[in-house]
Design a protein around this motif. Sequence first.
Motif, mmCIF file in Angstrom:
data_model
loop_
_atom_site.group_PDB
_atom_site.id
_atom_site.type_symbol
_atom_site.label_atom_id
_atom_site.label_comp_id
_atom_site.label_asym_id
_atom_site.label_seq_id
_atom_site.Cartn_x
_atom_site.Cartn_y
_atom_site.Cartn_z
ATOM 1 N N ASN A 345 18.754 14.559 29.087
ATOM 2 C CA ASN A 345 17.978 15.933 28.190
ATOM 3 C C ASN A 345 19.103 17.137 28.239
ATOM 4 O O ASN A 345 19.283 17.607 29.409
ATOM 5 C CB ASN A 345 16.656 16.091 29.246
ATOM 6 N N SER A 346 19.495 17.536 27.104
ATOM 7 C CA SER A 346 20.258 18.455 26.944
ATOM 8 C C SER A 346 20.025 19.362 25.704
ATOM 9 O O SER A 346 19.310 18.770 24.815
ATOM 10 C CB SER A 346 21.829 18.380 27.043
ATOM 11 N N THR A 347 20.414 20.535 25.366
ATOM 12 C CA THR A 347 20.197 21.283 24.286
ATOM 13 C C THR A 347 20.952 20.727 22.965
ATOM 14 O O THR A 347 20.684 20.751 21.930
ATOM 15 C CB THR A 347 20.529 22.859 24.469
ATOM 16 N N GLU A 348 21.938 19.698 23.390
ATOM 17 C CA GLU A 348 22.780 19.049 22.246
ATOM 18 C C GLU A 348 22.154 17.767 21.620
ATOM 19 O O GLU A 348 22.563 17.210 20.799
ATOM 20 C CB GLU A 348 24.059 18.761 22.748
ATOM 21 N N ARG A 349 20.890 17.449 22.397
ATOM 22 C CA ARG A 349 20.364 16.247 22.079
ATOM 23 C C ARG A 349 19.010 16.189 21.586
ATOM 24 O O ARG A 349 18.248 17.005 22.028
ATOM 25 C CB ARG A 349 20.339 15.098 23.027
ATOM 26 N N ASN A 350 18.684 15.605 20.587
ATOM 27 C CA ASN A 350 17.182 15.350 20.090
ATOM 28 C C ASN A 350 16.605 14.210 20.873
ATOM 29 O O ASN A 350 16.806 13.290 20.112
ATOM 30 C CB ASN A 350 16.969 15.485 18.702
ATOM 31 N N ILE A 351 15.737 14.279 21.512
ATOM 32 C CA ILE A 351 14.969 13.220 22.165
ATOM 33 C C ILE A 351 13.487 13.394 21.984
ATOM 34 O O ILE A 351 12.768 14.403 22.192
ATOM 35 C CB ILE A 351 15.230 13.219 23.793
ATOM 36 N N SER A 352 13.056 12.144 21.449
ATOM 37 C CA SER A 352 11.593 11.711 21.060
ATOM 38 C C SER A 352 11.109 10.608 21.808
ATOM 39 O O SER A 352 11.739 9.655 21.960
ATOM 40 C CB SER A 352 11.390 11.712 19.610
ATOM 41 N N THR A 353 9.964 10.899 22.252
ATOM 42 C CA THR A 353 9.186 9.723 22.745
ATOM 43 C C THR A 353 7.797 9.440 22.322
ATOM 44 O O THR A 353 7.009 10.150 21.773
ATOM 45 C CB THR A 353 9.079 9.977 24.466
ATOM 46 N N ALA A 354 7.264 8.078 22.134
ATOM 47 C CA ALA A 354 6.173 7.811 21.724
ATOM 48 C C ALA A 354 5.416 6.817 22.874
ATOM 49 O O ALA A 354 5.945 5.854 23.274
ATOM 50 C CB ALA A 354 6.136 7.007 20.560
ATOM 51 N N GLU A 355 4.382 7.271 23.440
ATOM 52 C CA GLU A 355 3.745 6.718 24.690
ATOM 53 C C GLU A 355 2.256 6.475 24.525
ATOM 54 O O GLU A 355 1.666 7.259 23.678
ATOM 55 C CB GLU A 355 4.074 7.533 26.065
ATOM 56 N N ASP A 356 1.766 5.625 25.251
ATOM 57 C CA ASP A 356 0.305 5.521 25.388
ATOM 58 C C ASP A 356 -0.320 5.396 26.793
ATOM 59 O O ASP A 356 -0.312 4.227 27.339
ATOM 60 C CB ASP A 356 0.026 4.241 24.665
ATOM 61 N N PRO A 357 -0.840 6.522 27.286
ATOM 62 C CA PRO A 357 -0.305 7.905 27.059
ATOM 63 C C PRO A 357 1.005 8.614 27.629
ATOM 64 O O PRO A 357 1.433 7.816 28.289
ATOM 65 C CB PRO A 357 -1.630 8.449 27.499
ATOM 66 N N VAL A 358 1.194 9.801 27.198
ATOM 67 C CA VAL A 358 2.143 10.432 27.740
ATOM 68 C C VAL A 358 1.851 10.665 29.305
ATOM 69 O O VAL A 358 0.898 11.471 29.594
ATOM 70 C CB VAL A 358 2.528 11.813 27.126
ATOM 71 N N GLU A 359 2.303 10.228 30.234
ATOM 72 C CA GLU A 359 2.156 10.266 31.674
ATOM 73 C C GLU A 359 2.831 11.602 32.325
ATOM 74 O O GLU A 359 2.532 12.065 33.280
ATOM 75 C CB GLU A 359 2.393 9.075 32.549
ATOM 76 N N ILE A 360 4.089 11.662 31.932
ATOM 77 C CA ILE A 360 4.949 12.844 32.592
ATOM 78 C C ILE A 360 5.411 13.732 31.452
ATOM 79 O O ILE A 360 6.153 13.270 30.265
ATOM 80 C CB ILE A 360 6.166 12.309 33.343
ATOM 81 N N THR A 361 5.235 14.994 31.415
ATOM 82 C CA THR A 361 5.519 15.969 30.625
ATOM 83 C C THR A 361 6.998 16.467 30.989
ATOM 84 O O THR A 361 7.127 17.225 32.131
ATOM 85 C CB THR A 361 4.840 16.998 30.231
#
Length: 568
Positions: A345-361
């Motif tokens: 996780n850094s400002t240079e990377r675009n990270i996306s997640t799809a979860e059921d459900p999102v457990e950790i924000t």
Amino acid sequence: MATAGDLQFNSLINNLIKDGLLTAADAQKHYQDSQQKGVSLINYLVAQKIVNSSVIASKISIEFGLPFFDLNAFDLKNVPPEVITTALMQKHHVLPLLVRGVTLFVAISDPRSFQGFDEIKFNSRLNPEPVLVEEHKLAKAIDAFVEAADTTMTDLLDSDLDNLDISAGGDEGTTGTTGDEDAPIVRFVNKILLDAIKAGVSDIHLEPYEKVFRIRYRSDGILHPVASPPANIANRIVSRIKVMSKMDIAERRIPQDGRIKMMLSKTRAIDFRVNTCPTLFGEKVVLRILDPTNAQLGIEKLGFEPEQQRLFLEAIHKPYGMVLVTGPTGSGKTVTLYTGLNILNSTERNISTAEDPVEITVEGINQVNVNPKAGLTFATALRAFLRQDPDIIMVGEIRDLETAEIAVKAAQTGHLVLSTLHTNDAPQTLNRLMQMGIPPFNIVSAVNLIMAQRLARRLCENCKTPAQYPPDFLLQAGFKKEELGQLTLFKAVGCEACTGGFKGRVGIYQVMTLSEKMRALILEGGNTMQLAEQAAADGINDLRASGLNKVRMGLTSLEEIDRVTTEN
């Protein structure tokens, strides 16, 4: 090949080399290792005890012209209150020391902290001035200050349980009508939730029966009864939880989902994922505790063996390909994936997640809750991600061919894809993908690494005791004959500091990359047994062998490994 002069703090590194504290080759290697782990070279050298922290501090002080201060002489009670948040302190690894006029003196251990001074200046409305301190003392001081800033669980339990800051954690579901809001029920439910957080449990089960109402906590993967309130108040307790989680309290015939957010302090919130299910004698309620700090353990605390950790870090730092984590529900897959995402996780990377459900924000990661009823499936979310210029994609679970095909295509077209599958071990995952309908040549070109995992309970360090086993039993368990005389195994005892002799859990892993022979076997359509035999021939430990290593290290017991793994 780069030299030490190419490194970020070349002058400082050159001085360390000049003084004989490092060689140029070692400096280059340590720099590469630090980059791979996502930490600065300075912090890496200190953490690995390659160079003494006081030596590093004195060198930085001279090199950058910064005043040096011994944090041992500083009382944390004197930290200026509410100047910057604890989140900023942890993000930039700094500690405010003193405010003088419009100047804020800030303790740092690494000149890279200068990069965060603009954000500190914006939030504090003061001009930050750096003061150099030793790295290990700064880390200890920040941890102590953050812990003191959070309201302790003891304080919470002694406070007014009627007035905790609790709200529905999401905007889904039907708002419940006013339920039984009498104070004793409110206090009882709040205490059940707080006790669970204090005990570090993962789930709370509330189970109605004909004559009893049982409440159990799942601690370290095992359920333990904790309370049996009168059965005639079961409906009132369940109604209170349904109101808290924004469910329809009038509906008792179908399962419902909800969420509760509990603010423990200004800086710490705990979410509960709530599910109700109608049973013969009333609604059973299960609350999953979602603590964001679980995903910030650091990779060193997960339980990887050194080679396994190296393979995992190499795989997640590749620009494209697929990393799959497999195991049953509750085996720690989500925490492992989020540990990797936190490293990336850094400002240079675009990270996306799809979860059921999102457990950790996590701040900085674009997280999507799939909602099949509304048409938002894993496959739909994946297609949307691919139109949003992604670098890294995390799919909560590959359940069907459509999701698998899109994930494989994404991994082949320049994206790093992380996901999970429900299989027993790493070789079975390859066979499962083929059974889904993914062509073998696509599997070979897309998959970088497959990792199976389990969670075993850690032996309590306060009470574990050496255990004696017959040699034949140890041989049958999987130990080698030549090591029997040198083995020191331990067993669980139990004390006030633990639960049944165990405290916490440790991961057991099978980490498999695809060798050339493995790739050839996949292309030939090899079955699960053939793939497992090839993995063993490639020197990859199965889960049983990795578990026995944890037993050798005294981290867990042989009985616990028997419980969580299947003997070959």
